[in-house]
Write a protein that holds these residues in place. Sequence first.
Motif, PDB file in Angstrom:
ATOM      1  N   HIS A   1      40.493  32.799  89.611  1.00 24.83           N
ATOM      2  CA  HIS A   1      39.459  33.816  89.775  1.00 24.83           C
ATOM      3  C   HIS A   1      39.745  34.563  91.077  1.00 24.83           C
ATOM      4  N   ALA A   2      40.316  35.746  90.926  1.00 23.12           N
ATOM      5  CA  ALA A   2      40.743  36.555  92.062  1.00 23.12           C
ATOM      6  C   ALA A   2      39.940  37.855  92.071  1.00 23.12           C
ATOM      7  N   GLY A   3      39.047  37.995  93.034  1.00 16.59           N
ATOM      8  CA  GLY A   3      38.226  39.202  93.079  1.00 16.59           C
ATOM      9  C   GLY A   3      37.358  39.292  91.839  1.00 16.59           C
ATOM     10  N   PRO A   4      37.280  40.488  91.248  1.00 12.65           N
ATOM     11  CA  PRO A   4      36.418  40.658  90.081  1.00 12.65           C
ATOM     12  C   PRO A   4      37.031  40.159  88.771  1.00 12.65           C
ATOM     13  N   GLY A   5      38.304  39.791  88.781  1.00 12.43           N
ATOM     14  CA  GLY A   5      38.969  39.391  87.540  1.00 12.43           C
ATOM     15  C   GLY A   5      39.540  37.995  87.595  1.00 12.43           C
ATOM     16  N   VAL A   6      40.243  37.666  86.520  1.00  7.81           N
ATOM     17  CA  VAL A   6      40.907  36.372  86.404  1.00  7.81           C
ATOM     18  C   VAL A   6      42.390  36.630  86.170  1.00  7.81           C
ATOM     19  N   VAL A   7      43.218  35.992  86.971  1.00 11.53           N
ATOM     20  CA  VAL A   7      44.667  36.086  86.822  1.00 11.53           C
ATOM     21  C   VAL A   7      45.114  34.825  86.099  1.00 11.53           C
ATOM     22  N   ARG A   8      45.712  35.010  84.934  1.00 10.55           N
ATOM     23  CA  ARG A   8      46.072  33.867  84.084  1.00 10.55           C
ATOM     24  C   ARG A   8      47.569  33.593  84.174  1.00 10.55           C
ATOM     25  N   TRP A   9      47.906  32.333  84.400  1.00 12.63           N
ATOM     26  CA  TRP A   9      49.292  31.872  84.429  1.00 12.63           C
ATOM     27  C   TRP A   9      49.440  30.763  83.404  1.00 12.63           C
ATOM     28  N   LEU A  10      50.609  30.727  82.794  1.00  9.32           N
ATOM     29  CA  LEU A  10      50.935  29.707  81.808  1.00  9.32           C
ATOM     30  C   LEU A  10      52.250  29.074  82.243  1.00  9.32           C
TER      31      LEU A  10
ATOM     32  N   GLU B   1      53.296  27.682  94.148  1.00 13.94           N
ATOM     33  CA  GLU B   1      53.770  29.017  94.518  1.00 13.94           C
ATOM     34  C   GLU B   1      53.916  29.843  93.250  1.00 13.94           C
ATOM     35  N   LEU B   2      53.289  31.017  93.247  1.00 15.02           N
ATOM     36  CA  LEU B   2      53.341  31.921  92.107  1.00 15.02           C
ATOM     37  C   LEU B   2      54.042  33.207  92.538  1.00 15.02           C
ATOM     38  N   ASN B   3      55.033  33.637  91.770  1.00  8.09           N
ATOM     39  CA  ASN B   3      55.781  34.852  92.095  1.00  8.09           C
ATOM     40  C   ASN B   3      55.803  35.770  90.885  1.00  8.09           C
ATOM     41  N   ALA B   4      55.388  37.008  91.092  1.00  8.64           N
ATOM     42  CA  ALA B   4      55.361  38.013  90.034  1.00  8.64           C
ATOM     43  C   ALA B   4      55.866  39.328  90.604  1.00  8.64           C
ATOM     44  N   PRO B   5      56.229  40.271  89.755  1.00  7.24           N
ATOM     45  CA  PRO B   5      56.689  41.565  90.265  1.00  7.24           C
ATOM     46  C   PRO B   5      55.655  42.252  91.166  1.00  7.24           C
ATOM     47  N   ASP B   6      54.372  42.012  90.922  1.00  9.35           N
ATOM     48  CA  ASP B   6      53.321  42.652  91.714  1.00  9.35           C
ATOM     49  C   ASP B   6      52.991  41.924  93.004  1.00  9.35           C
ATOM     50  N   GLY B   7      53.547  40.741  93.215  1.00  5.89           N
ATOM     51  CA  GLY B   7      53.251  40.003  94.430  1.00  5.89           C
ATOM     52  C   GLY B   7      53.406  38.509  94.229  1.00  5.89           C
ATOM     53  N   SER B   8      53.050  37.794  95.269  1.00  7.57           N
ATOM     54  CA  SER B   8      53.173  36.341  95.207  1.00  7.57           C
ATOM     55  C   SER B   8      51.982  35.712  95.922  1.00  7.57           C
ATOM     56  N   ALA B   9      51.805  34.428  95.661  1.00  7.64           N
ATOM     57  CA  ALA B   9      50.716  33.686  96.295  1.00  7.64           C
ATOM     58  C   ALA B   9      51.159  32.242  96.480  1.00  7.64           C
TER      59      ALA B   9
ATOM     60  N   GLY C   1      60.525  23.352  89.709  1.00  8.41           N
ATOM     61  CA  GLY C   1      60.468  24.760  89.333  1.00  8.41           C
ATOM     62  C   GLY C   1      61.437  25.595  90.139  1.00  8.41           C
ATOM     63  N   ASP C   2      61.984  26.604  89.490  1.00  6.47           N
ATOM     64  CA  ASP C   2      62.890  27.512  90.196  1.00  6.47           C
ATOM     65  C   ASP C   2      62.687  28.951  89.730  1.00  6.47           C
ATOM     66  N   GLY C   3      61.600  29.210  89.060  1.00  4.84           N
ATOM     67  CA  GLY C   3      61.319  30.544  88.550  1.00  4.84           C
ATOM     68  C   GLY C   3      60.063  31.103  89.184  1.00  4.84           C
ATOM     69  N   ASP C   4      59.190  31.632  88.355  1.00  3.80           N
ATOM     70  CA  ASP C   4      57.966  32.274  88.829  1.00  3.80           C
ATOM     71  C   ASP C   4      56.931  31.284  89.333  1.00  3.80           C
ATOM     72  N   VAL C   5      57.037  30.038  88.904  1.00  6.48           N
ATOM     73  CA  VAL C   5      56.093  29.004  89.333  1.00  6.48           C
ATOM     74  C   VAL C   5      56.868  27.840  89.924  1.00  6.48           C
ATOM     75  N   ARG C   6      56.473  27.467  91.131  1.00  2.00           N
ATOM     76  CA  ARG C   6      57.049  26.286  91.782  1.00  2.00           C
ATOM     77  C   ARG C   6      55.906  25.405  92.268  1.00  2.00           C
ATOM     78  N   VAL C   7      56.085  24.114  92.121  1.00  3.83           N
ATOM     79  CA  VAL C   7      55.055  23.149  92.503  1.00  3.83           C
ATOM     80  C   VAL C   7      55.725  22.068  93.327  1.00  3.83           C
ATOM     81  N   ARG C   8      55.038  21.649  94.408  1.00  4.38           N
ATOM     82  CA  ARG C   8      55.611  20.599  95.259  1.00  4.38           C
ATOM     83  C   ARG C   8      54.508  19.915  96.051  1.00  4.38           C
ATOM     84  N   PRO C   9      54.775  18.681  96.448  1.00  4.80           N
ATOM     85  CA  PRO C   9      53.806  18.013  97.323  1.00  4.80           C
ATOM     86  C   PRO C   9      53.736  18.740  98.672  1.00  4.80           C
ATOM     87  N   ALA C  10      52.568  18.756  99.273  1.00  2.69           N
ATOM     88  CA  ALA C  10      52.400  19.341 100.603  1.00  2.69           C
ATOM     89  C   ALA C  10      52.752  18.299 101.663  1.00  2.69           C
TER      90      ALA C  10
END
Length: 137
Positions: A45-54, A87-95, A69-78
């Motif tokens: 839930h980002a701002g007024p919308g929902v950003v969906r990842w699969l 970590e989420l990476n898309a053409p419009d940005g990352s988070a 993971g080595d693509g758009d989604v990477r997951v690791r212990p902190a």
Amino acid sequence: MGTESPAVRATVIFGLRTFGAVPLPVRADLEYDPSDPYAIAVGYHAGPGVVRWLFGRDLLADGLIAPAGDGDVRVRPAADPSRVIVELNAPDGSAVLEAPASELADFLDRTYDAIPAGDEARWFDFDHELTKLAMHD
């Protein structure tokens, strides 16, 4: 294919990491639908919308214990073992987000109760998925 099994859902509060500030809370709705037994859907839930990842259930499970993971989604212990980094990476940005490892592990445990690891192929309707792809041509 197996008999119908209900979807597994959870809401987890992730923290959006920002430079020099405390992570901002972001509600995430996780869903595991046995009709797509290899995937986890997450609606942030980002701002007024929902950003969906699969992404793959295995990716999330692997990322709880080691970098995955080595693509758009990477997951690791902190660095803090009670947290997991996503970590989420898309053409419009990352988070970069963090979440409680125990809450993600509990959600995953419930998905494995619904469909055990290795049984996914019994639930996957290949013909249905091909039909969906053909509709997009």
